[in-house]
Design a protein around this motif. Structure first.
Motif, PDB file in Angstrom:
ATOM      1  N   TYR A 100       6.969  -3.631   5.189  1.00 14.88           N
ATOM      2  CA  TYR A 100       5.659  -4.022   4.670  1.00 14.88           C
ATOM      3  C   TYR A 100       5.067  -2.842   3.932  1.00 14.88           C
ATOM      4  CZ  TYR A 100       2.740  -1.307   7.884  1.00 14.88           C
ATOM      5  OH  TYR A 100       2.097  -0.286   8.537  1.00 14.88           O
ATOM      6  N   GLU A 101       4.220  -3.167   2.985  1.00 15.74           N
ATOM      7  CA  GLU A 101       3.585  -2.139   2.182  1.00 15.74           C
ATOM      8  C   GLU A 101       2.310  -2.713   1.586  1.00 15.74           C
ATOM      9  OE1 GLU A 101       5.824  -1.144  -1.359  1.00 15.74           O
ATOM     10  OE2 GLU A 101       5.181   0.931  -1.159  1.00 15.74           O
ATOM     11  N   THR A 157      10.451   4.169  10.703  1.00 15.52           N
ATOM     12  CA  THR A 157       9.761   4.072   9.403  1.00 15.52           C
ATOM     13  C   THR A 157       8.251   3.975   9.611  1.00 15.52           C
ATOM     14  OG1 THR A 157      11.672   2.805   8.659  1.00 15.52           O
ATOM     15  CG2 THR A 157       9.772   2.864   7.197  1.00 15.52           C
ATOM     16  N   ASP A 158       7.850   3.134  10.578  1.00 13.79           N
ATOM     17  CA  ASP A 158       6.414   3.005  10.882  1.00 13.79           C
ATOM     18  C   ASP A 158       5.819   4.369  11.228  1.00 13.79           C
ATOM     19  OD1 ASP A 158       6.626   0.260  10.589  1.00 13.79           O
ATOM     20  OD2 ASP A 158       6.852  -0.115  12.738  1.00 13.79           O
ATOM     21  N   ARG A 186       6.190   9.843  -1.349  1.00 11.81           N
ATOM     22  CA  ARG A 186       5.992   8.402  -1.169  1.00 11.81           C
ATOM     23  C   ARG A 186       5.035   8.072  -0.022  1.00 11.81           C
ATOM     24  NH1 ARG A 186       9.992   5.859   2.248  1.00 11.81           N
ATOM     25  NH2 ARG A 186      11.056   7.414   3.521  1.00 11.81           N
ATOM     26  N   PHE A 187       4.640   9.073   0.765  1.00 14.60           N
ATOM     27  CA  PHE A 187       3.707   8.807   1.861  1.00 14.60           C
ATOM     28  C   PHE A 187       2.251   8.806   1.403  1.00 14.60           C
ATOM     29  CE2 PHE A 187       7.353  10.788   4.216  1.00 14.60           C
ATOM     30  CZ  PHE A 187       7.771   9.609   4.830  1.00 14.60           C
ATOM     31  N   ASN A 190      -0.711   7.663  -1.743  1.00 14.56           N
ATOM     32  CA  ASN A 190      -1.116   7.026  -2.987  1.00 14.56           C
ATOM     33  C   ASN A 190      -2.152   7.936  -3.634  1.00 14.56           C
ATOM     34  OD1 ASN A 190       0.413   4.734  -2.431  1.00 14.56           O
ATOM     35  ND2 ASN A 190      -1.315   3.630  -1.540  1.00 14.56           N
ATOM     36  N   LEU A 217      -4.973   8.688  -0.862  1.00 21.53           N
ATOM     37  CA  LEU A 217      -4.967   7.866   0.352  1.00 21.53           C
ATOM     38  C   LEU A 217      -3.573   7.921   0.959  1.00 21.53           C
ATOM     39  CD1 LEU A 217      -6.797   4.533  -0.690  1.00 21.53           C
ATOM     40  CD2 LEU A 217      -7.764   6.524   0.482  1.00 21.53           C
ATOM     41  N   PRO A 218      -3.467   7.773   2.289  1.00 27.06           N
ATOM     42  CA  PRO A 218      -2.140   7.629   2.866  1.00 27.06           C
ATOM     43  C   PRO A 218      -1.556   6.284   2.443  1.00 27.06           C
ATOM     44  CG  PRO A 218      -3.834   7.300   4.536  1.00 27.06           C
ATOM     45  CD  PRO A 218      -4.540   7.699   3.278  1.00 27.06           C
ATOM     46  N   ALA A 219      -0.299   6.243   2.013  1.00 24.65           N
ATOM     47  CA  ALA A 219       0.338   4.949   1.741  1.00 24.65           C
ATOM     48  C   ALA A 219       0.489   4.234   3.072  1.00 24.65           C
ATOM     49  CB  ALA A 219       1.698   5.161   1.089  1.00 24.65           C
ATOM     50  N   VAL A 220       0.118   2.950   3.113  1.00 26.64           N
ATOM     51  CA  VAL A 220       0.278   2.200   4.357  1.00 26.64           C
ATOM     52  C   VAL A 220       1.501   1.315   4.203  1.00 26.64           C
ATOM     53  CG1 VAL A 220      -0.764   0.644   6.029  1.00 26.64           C
ATOM     54  CG2 VAL A 220      -2.196   2.275   4.779  1.00 26.64           C
ATOM     55  N   ALA A 221       2.532   1.628   4.985  1.00 22.77           N
ATOM     56  CA  ALA A 221       3.807   0.927   4.863  1.00 22.77           C
ATOM     57  C   ALA A 221       4.597   1.150   6.142  1.00 22.77           C
ATOM     58  CB  ALA A 221       4.591   1.444   3.655  1.00 22.77           C
ATOM     59  N   GLY A 222       5.687   0.430   6.248  1.00 22.58           N
ATOM     60  CA  GLY A 222       6.542   0.580   7.419  1.00 22.58           C
ATOM     61  C   GLY A 222       7.496  -0.582   7.461  1.00 22.58           C
ATOM     62  N   ALA A 244      13.846   3.704   6.053  1.00 19.74           N
ATOM     63  CA  ALA A 244      13.438   2.924   4.893  1.00 19.74           C
ATOM     64  C   ALA A 244      14.603   2.666   3.952  1.00 19.74           C
ATOM     65  CB  ALA A 244      12.305   3.634   4.167  1.00 19.74           C
ATOM     66  N   ARG A 298       8.105   0.016  -5.455  1.00 14.72           N
ATOM     67  CA  ARG A 298       8.095   1.309  -6.130  1.00 14.72           C
ATOM     68  C   ARG A 298       9.464   1.968  -6.075  1.00 14.72           C
ATOM     69  NH1 ARG A 298       3.568   3.098  -2.642  1.00 14.72           N
ATOM     70  NH2 ARG A 298       1.860   1.855  -3.373  1.00 14.72           N
ATOM     71  N   LEU A 300      11.351   2.592  -3.372  1.00 19.58           N
ATOM     72  CA  LEU A 300      11.491   3.532  -2.266  1.00 19.58           C
ATOM     73  C   LEU A 300      12.971   3.736  -1.970  1.00 19.58           C
ATOM     74  CD1 LEU A 300       8.771   2.160   0.141  1.00 19.58           C
ATOM     75  CD2 LEU A 300       8.608   4.102  -1.390  1.00 19.58           C
TER      76      LEU A 300
END
Ligand SMILES: [Zn+2]
Lengths: 162, 112
Positions: A53-54, A91-92, B55-56, B58, B85-90, B96, B102, B104
């Motif tokens: 998710y992103e 990853t989280d 990539r962590f 934005n 901002l911190p990229a919010v992902a996981g 990953a 983007r 990744l």
């Protein structure tokens, strides 16, 4: 410990079910500096993936600015795992960039029950925490049908209404 | 030339807790180098060893994601505002190995 309204937990679970088998994600804003999650903001999963998710970067900028203007913070950052347990993956953990947030994970791998767990993730260290469900007294069975964490002690129903 | 830079919570250890700092530079990369001269270690949190935007995070110039403006080559003008901002992902996987929008790239799990 995270405090969150039962109606918001219901809405998060509904969002996760709706997007299943893709991962769903979002934010619950609350007063800055508090552990009270009050305003649910479902976010688009820009990755549209079953394993990733992103947040969309432009949606995130808009939402983060709005929170700033309202003296709010992202008290909860949530996402679903659709085939695995509700525990942060490596990853989280590597992406976890809000040290004050409660990272809420929902697993929808079982068709008729949800596993919900909450974690702090600070400097790569994952710590599970209790969740306080507000207004659980309205319909305790609805809340208890969710599986919170590994043990019943993970949810504090006693904090309701206080 | 003054550029206002908004720093996210997770990077405020590099700015003495400051939420907004000022810097200068003709490009985003120059700005980060300038900031690093006063806020030690900040650049290393924004730019990888190979010189790409991390990539962590934005990074936005005014209302635009810098990934669409040339990333570290993005031009800056006096009075611009930069937001980090911190990229919010996981994800559910251990690392990953997923190409997101983007691009990744897969990274080996930590500790290998
Ligand atoms: Zn995950």
């Amino acid at each position: 410990m995270l405090s969150i309204d039962r109606a918001i937990v219901d809405a998060i679970v509904a969002h996760a079910r709706r997007d299943h088998p893709d991962e769903a994600c979002g934010v619950v804003a609350g007063p800055a500096g508090s552990d009270l999650a009050t305003r649910h903001i479902p976010m688009e999963n820009a990755a549209r993936s079953m394993t990733f998710y992103e947040f969309d970067s432009m949606e995130q900028l808009r939402v983060w600015r709005e929170m700033d203007d309202r003296d709010e913070a992202p008290v909860v950052i949530y996402h679903s795992h659709t085939a695995t347990e509700a525990y942060p993956s490596r990853t989280d953990v590597s992406f976890a960039g809000e040290p004050d947030a409660h990272y809420l994970l929902v697993s929808t791998r079982e068709p008729d029950s949800e596993e919900i767990r909450s974690f702090r993730i600070v400097a790569g260290v994952v710590t599970e925490e209790k969740v306080c469900i507000l207004d659980a007294g309205v319909d305790p069975h609805a809340v208890q049908s969710y599986m919170f964490g590994q043990s019943p002690a993970t949810v504090d129903y006693e904090c309701s209404g206080r | 030339m003054a550029i206002e830079v908004r720093i996210p919570t997770i990077l405020r250890s590099h700015t003495g807790g400051a939420k907004i700092v000022e810097g200068a530079g003709d490009t985003l990369g120059d700005l980060f180098t300038d900031l690093d001269s006063r806020h030690d270690g900040l650049k290393g949190r924004l730019v990888t060893d190979t010189g790409a935007l991390h990539r962590f995070v934005n990074v936005y110039i005014n209302d635009e994601d810098v990934r669409f403006l040339g990333a570290l080559e993005a031009k800056l003008n006096d009075g611009d505002s930069v937001t980090i901002l911190p990229a919010v992902a996981g994800g559910a996987l251990g690392f990953a190995a997923v190409a997101g929008p983007r691009g990744l790239r897969a990274e080996p799990p930590a500790g290998r």
